[in-house]
Design a protein around this motif. Structure first.
Motif, PDB file in Angstrom:
ATOM      1  N   UNK A  11      -0.320  77.357 -10.801  1.00  0.00           N
ATOM      2  CA  UNK A  11      -0.497  77.492  -9.723  1.00  0.00           C
ATOM      3  C   UNK A  11       0.257  78.909  -9.235  1.00  0.00           C
ATOM      4  N   UNK A  12       1.682  78.964  -9.759  1.00  0.00           N
ATOM      5  CA  UNK A  12       2.490  79.809  -9.027  1.00  0.00           C
ATOM      6  C   UNK A  12       2.876  80.984  -9.992  1.00  0.00           C
ATOM      7  N   UNK A  13       2.913  80.748 -11.232  1.00  0.00           N
ATOM      8  CA  UNK A  13       3.366  81.621 -12.417  1.00  0.00           C
ATOM      9  C   UNK A  13       2.419  82.561 -13.207  1.00  0.00           C
ATOM     10  N   UNK A  14       2.652  83.858 -13.100  1.00  0.00           N
ATOM     11  CA  UNK A  14       1.795  84.874 -13.553  1.00  0.00           C
ATOM     12  C   UNK A  14       1.943  85.136 -15.137  1.00  0.00           C
ATOM     13  N   UNK A  15       3.290  84.982 -15.400  1.00  0.00           N
ATOM     14  CA  UNK A  15       3.790  85.353 -16.868  1.00  0.00           C
ATOM     15  C   UNK A  15       5.127  84.577 -16.949  1.00  0.00           C
ATOM     16  N   UNK A  16       5.601  84.372 -18.302  1.00  0.00           N
ATOM     17  CA  UNK A  16       6.789  83.577 -18.546  1.00  0.00           C
ATOM     18  C   UNK A  16       7.621  84.591 -19.756  1.00  0.00           C
ATOM     19  N   UNK A  17       8.750  84.777 -19.219  1.00  0.00           N
ATOM     20  CA  UNK A  17       9.731  85.443 -20.077  1.00  0.00           C
ATOM     21  C   UNK A  17      10.794  84.265 -20.601  1.00  0.00           C
ATOM     22  N   UNK A  18      10.707  84.350 -21.881  1.00  0.00           N
ATOM     23  CA  UNK A  18      11.650  83.092 -22.606  1.00  0.00           C
ATOM     24  C   UNK A  18      12.826  84.105 -23.017  1.00  0.00           C
ATOM     25  N   UNK A  19      14.053  83.638 -22.392  1.00  0.00           N
ATOM     26  CA  UNK A  19      15.337  84.307 -22.447  1.00  0.00           C
ATOM     27  C   UNK A  19      16.307  83.539 -23.589  1.00  0.00           C
ATOM     28  N   UNK A  20      16.381  83.847 -24.659  1.00  0.00           N
ATOM     29  CA  UNK A  20      17.141  83.220 -25.790  1.00  0.00           C
ATOM     30  C   UNK A  20      16.153  82.234 -26.464  1.00  0.00           C
ATOM     31  N   UNK A  21      16.609  80.791 -26.537  1.00  0.00           N
ATOM     32  CA  UNK A  21      16.047  79.843 -27.210  1.00  0.00           C
ATOM     33  C   UNK A  21      14.839  79.352 -26.508  1.00  0.00           C
TER      34      UNK A  21
END
Length: 307
Positions: free
Chosen positions: A226-236
């Motif tokens: 519902x809320x998230x447009x994109x995800x950036x995974x920082x590290x592992x």
């Protein structure tokens, strides 16, 4: 940080407020708080408790083990696991519960967009600056503790009005070129991320990742959708997040790279939220270092726009 033992070697105070981890509670012997608060029991540190949330919860309940009928135990009323733990522990303290709705055994509840007490007193979110439904629960617990010490409605209202969100907990850094940046680096478990996402009123570019502590992300799948447009995974954790969530997922190996990627995905009136759900020890000294690097890289990005 500074230990409680060191504080006791300095000027004595009438009241001390301690936040205790389950790790500390594992080893207590004579520790006896007049007021003990159990705000929640949600999946965290399960790598330490062999995947057993009840073992984790029982450890948290140790905070009450030396209390008597002259003491107070404040807890959340809506979680089945807390109810189960309390039935098994046979508490001696005076129990005060808070919950999302009024019930026979609740001393504080949420009704008509207000926190209410059985005394008839009430408080509105307009009285405080903290974001999120989880902070409504925190405020209920705090009010019950403060009433035990005899504070008036006016004193509590004044305290709520003066209480600023502390760093690294849903801390709004600033809005740059229409994009809001929020530092929630202290969100090192899935439950904290749930509350962070729940409080968002704009599309989110979510910065997440680090050392996973046995996380189960199923409880936030709908919120992320519902809320998230994109995800950036920082590290592992890139493989985990790309597998769990049907979103554009990007990999970043530094905070500088994470901010650049998040900013490239964000439009005006959207939010970049650092709410990692994981420990910080793969790339950072601790969650404070992670949050401070977030702030610093936002400032660098802002400066680059003016050049």
């Amino acid at each position: 940080g500074e230990s409680f033992a060191r504080l006791l070697t300095k000027e004595r105070q009438k009241v001390y407020v301690l936040e205790l981890s389950s790790f500390q509670l594992e080893d207590i012997d004579r520790f006896h708080p007049h007021i003990a608060l159990l705000l929640n029991v949600t999946p965290d540190h399960l790598d330490r408790y062999e995947g057993d949330i009840r073992a984790y919860g029982k450890t948290k309940m140790r905070i009450s083990m030396n209390q008597t009928d002259k003491d107070m135990f404040i807890c959340e009323a809506d979680t089945p696991l807390i109810k189960e733990l309390m039935e098994n522990e046979q508490l001696k303290a005076n129990v005060q519960r808070f919950g999302e709705s009024k019930a026979e055994d609740t001393a504080a509840w949420w009704e008509g967009e207000k926190v209410k007490l059985s005394s008839g007193e009430s408080w509105s979110p307009s009285d405080w600056k903290l974001l999120g439904k989880h902070n409504v629960r925190n405020i209920m617990a705090a009010i019950l503790a403060l009433k035990e010490y005899g504070l008036s409605h006016e004193q509590i209202t004044e305290g709520l009005a003066d209480f600023d969100p502390i760093p690294h907990r849903l801390e709004t850094i600033e809005r740059v070129d229409g994009v809001r940046f929020i530092n929630d680096s202290k969100a090192t478990n899935v439950e904290a991320v749930f509350y962070a996402l729940e409080s968002m009123d704009e599309p989110v570019i979510w910065i997440v990742g680090g050392v996973d502590k046995g996380n189960d992300y199923s409880g936030i799948l709908d919120l992320v959708e519902e809320k998230v447009k994109a995800i950036v995974v920082l590290g592992k954790g890139y493989d985990t997040f790309s597998r769990q969530f049907k979103k554009n997922v990007f990999q970043a190996n530094s905070m500088e790279e994470a901010i650049a990627l998040a900013a490239s995905q964000a439009d005006k009136e959207e939010t970049v939220l650092l709410s990692p759900a994981c420990a910080s020890f793969d790339l950072f000294k601790n969650y404070i270092d992670r949050g401070e690097q977030f702030r610093a890289e936002v400032e660098k990005w802002k400066a680059s726009l003016s050049n």
